[in-house]
Design an enzyme around this catalytic site. Structure first.
Site, mmCIF file in Angstrom:
data_model
loop_
_atom_site.group_PDB
_atom_site.id
_atom_site.type_symbol
_atom_site.label_atom_id
_atom_site.label_comp_id
_atom_site.label_asym_id
_atom_site.label_seq_id
_atom_site.Cartn_x
_atom_site.Cartn_y
_atom_site.Cartn_z
ATOM 1 N N GLN A 100 -49.920 -51.066 -113.089
ATOM 2 C CA GLN A 100 -50.385 -50.320 -114.137
ATOM 3 C C GLN A 100 -52.362 -49.803 -113.419
ATOM 4 O O GLN A 100 -52.516 -51.061 -112.655
ATOM 5 C CB GLN A 100 -50.789 -50.938 -115.473
ATOM 6 C CG GLN A 100 -50.944 -52.677 -115.689
ATOM 7 C CD GLN A 100 -51.332 -53.039 -116.475
ATOM 8 O OE1 GLN A 100 -51.843 -53.902 -117.211
ATOM 9 N NE2 GLN A 100 -49.604 -53.615 -117.385
ATOM 10 N N HIS A 102 -56.642 -49.552 -115.361
ATOM 11 C CA HIS A 102 -57.243 -49.370 -116.045
ATOM 12 C C HIS A 102 -58.473 -48.848 -115.735
ATOM 13 O O HIS A 102 -58.951 -48.577 -115.051
ATOM 14 C CB HIS A 102 -57.980 -50.553 -116.771
ATOM 15 C CG HIS A 102 -56.905 -52.035 -116.553
ATOM 16 N ND1 HIS A 102 -56.025 -51.771 -117.723
ATOM 17 C CD2 HIS A 102 -56.487 -53.027 -116.724
ATOM 18 C CE1 HIS A 102 -54.849 -52.646 -117.552
ATOM 19 N NE2 HIS A 102 -55.209 -53.385 -117.780
ATOM 20 N N GLU A 120 -61.429 -56.445 -115.765
ATOM 21 C CA GLU A 120 -60.689 -58.009 -116.338
ATOM 22 C C GLU A 120 -60.608 -58.756 -115.123
ATOM 23 O O GLU A 120 -60.642 -58.685 -113.523
ATOM 24 C CB GLU A 120 -59.445 -57.700 -117.036
ATOM 25 C CG GLU A 120 -58.517 -57.416 -116.025
ATOM 26 C CD GLU A 120 -56.759 -56.928 -116.825
ATOM 27 O OE1 GLU A 120 -57.378 -56.588 -117.588
ATOM 28 O OE2 GLU A 120 -56.171 -57.266 -115.873
ATOM 29 N N HIS A 178 -53.090 -53.060 -110.205
ATOM 30 C CA HIS A 178 -52.265 -53.666 -110.514
ATOM 31 C C HIS A 178 -50.925 -54.268 -111.047
ATOM 32 O O HIS A 178 -50.344 -53.433 -112.134
ATOM 33 C CB HIS A 178 -53.101 -55.198 -110.795
ATOM 34 C CG HIS A 178 -53.516 -54.953 -112.271
ATOM 35 N ND1 HIS A 178 -55.170 -53.556 -112.794
ATOM 36 C CD2 HIS A 178 -53.094 -55.334 -113.701
ATOM 37 C CE1 HIS A 178 -54.966 -53.013 -113.955
ATOM 38 N NE2 HIS A 178 -54.007 -54.408 -113.690
ATOM 39 N N ARG A 198 -49.694 -47.400 -117.666
ATOM 40 C CA ARG A 198 -48.839 -47.438 -116.073
ATOM 41 C C ARG A 198 -47.788 -46.454 -115.121
ATOM 42 O O ARG A 198 -48.535 -45.046 -115.984
ATOM 43 C CB ARG A 198 -47.166 -47.722 -117.618
ATOM 44 C CG ARG A 198 -47.765 -48.590 -118.175
ATOM 45 C CD ARG A 198 -46.214 -49.505 -118.638
ATOM 46 N NE ARG A 198 -46.375 -50.111 -119.906
ATOM 47 C CZ ARG A 198 -46.234 -49.419 -121.444
ATOM 48 N NH1 ARG A 198 -45.945 -48.448 -120.967
ATOM 49 N NH2 ARG A 198 -46.732 -50.397 -122.679
#
Length: 369
Positions: A100, A102, A120, A178, A198
């Site tokens: 996936q 972001h 993150e 990642h 995804r």
């Protein structure tokens, strides 16, 4: 009213979850899998509710609006009062998570109804033998080549995998492809967002025989093809004082994250500028502080506990033998200057370049100049 806040965890049941969070001390539902425990969250998809003290029963979002700077900090943006900036999770990857990516703030603002982007970092709490992470594309992979590999099911061949063990940490900026591999429990510190694109989900099916949706077009839009792997594990900057070892892991535009190792007694001071979160990774001990009336109070701490330390708490201390993960909103320039000074470096800019390029501290994304 200003005391260390605890919250009822919000459990998420995803296809890849298990029961390993019980080993970290979490009180899970009697049956079923638990993929994530949202420990500290003000996101609508998993809102934390205070479980202790005078504020018990109100949401984190309401606590932020009610207490404002006393809880969140006097030097953080006013917007934090309306949107708490961070989200702390514990993740049980009993099976592999999807591959996936972001979006960043700008893309999410345009395409996800004003949602934040999602930068993150991961801290490995525990690992089974052979556990791995995926972080980054192989060098030279282009958008067209990756799109073709997604289409023909061979995208794993174009990704960088990293063997990991407990205590390892890695920075995952928006735009980095990642995945968390099976056999890992991870503590994740992230922006307050829940947008995931995804690209590959191992062709697996849920209990109803359905595959989960992919988001290939958006993923290809946001993947940073100009920043291929390998992505380094973070060794950290170690700073030692009496009873405390700080391991600085990430300092980026959004958060400062560090591992804290307490042996005996360690003193802290919340100076009203910003809040702090704590998640106990291992050990047991306590936290001591003074009430607004001046009474000395203490609460026990065990593995799996998470706390929000109000900006206005003042002096407090940790006792026992504890390993914790701490996060705070980033004051990038101030934090960088203080850390450089602690490391004996006068030139902050040169020091940042050195610790970033060596993989000592994760710095991406840095503030916009």
């Amino acid at each position: 009213m200003y005391y260390p806040l605890r919250f009822k965890p919000v459990y998420k049941d995803y296809i890849w979850g298990g029961r390993s969070l019980e080993e970290l001390g979490k009180m899970l539902p009697r049956e079923g899998r638990v993929a994530e425990s949202w420990e500290i969250s003000a996101h609508p998809n998993g809102m934390s509710v205070v479980s202790n003290g005078m504020l018990a029963g109100i949401s984190l979002a309401d606590a932020g609006r009610k207490l404002g700077a006393k809880l969140l900090g006097s030097q953080v943006p006013e917007s934090f009062k309306h949107r708490f900036p961070l989200l702390v999770k514990l993740i049980d990857a009993n099976d592999r998570l999807s591959v996936q990516v972001h979006p960043d703030d700008a893309y999410a603002m345009r395409h996800e109804n004003g949602e934040s982007g999602k930068n993150e970092m991961w801290y490995v709490v525990s690992s089974r033998p052979g556990a791995r992470l995926i972080a980054g594309l192989a060098p030279g992979v282009t958008r067209d080549a990756f799109a073709k590999a997604i289409d023909d099911g061979t995208c794993l061949d174009l990704l960088h995998t990293i063997p990991v063990q407990a205590g390892d940490a890695i920075n995952i900026p928006a735009g980095l492809v990642h995945a968390i591999g099976e056999g890992l429990v991870v503590c994740e510190i992230q922006q307050n967002a829940d947008t995931t694109y995804r690209v590959f989900d191992y062709n697996r099916r849920d209990s109803n025989g359905q595959t989960r949706p992919l988001h290939v077009a958006k993923a290809l839009d946001v993947i940073a093809f100009d920043r291929p792997g390998p992505v380094p594990l973070l060794s950290g900057l170690f700073l030692r004082t009496e009873g405390l070892t700080r391991r600085i892991l990430v300092l980026n535009r959004y958060f400062l994250v560090e591992e804290l190792q307490v042996s005996g007694r360690a003193a802290f001071y919340s100076d009203s500028s910003r809040f702090r979160t704590l998640t106990v990774i291992a050990g047991k001990g306590g936290i001591a502080y003074r009430s607004e009336a001046g009474h000395q109070l203490s609460d026990p701490l065990f593995a799996g506990d998470s706390l929000l330390i109000p900006a206005s708490l003042g002096a407090w201390e940790l006792t026992g033998n504890l390993r914790l993960l701490s996060s705070q909103p980033s004051f990038f320039a101030r934090d960088a200057a203080e850390l450089a000074k602690s490391a004996g470096q006068a030139d902050t800019v040169a020091w940042l370049d050195q610790v970033g390029s060596s993989g000592q501290i994760g710095l991406d994304p840095r503030p916009v100049a």
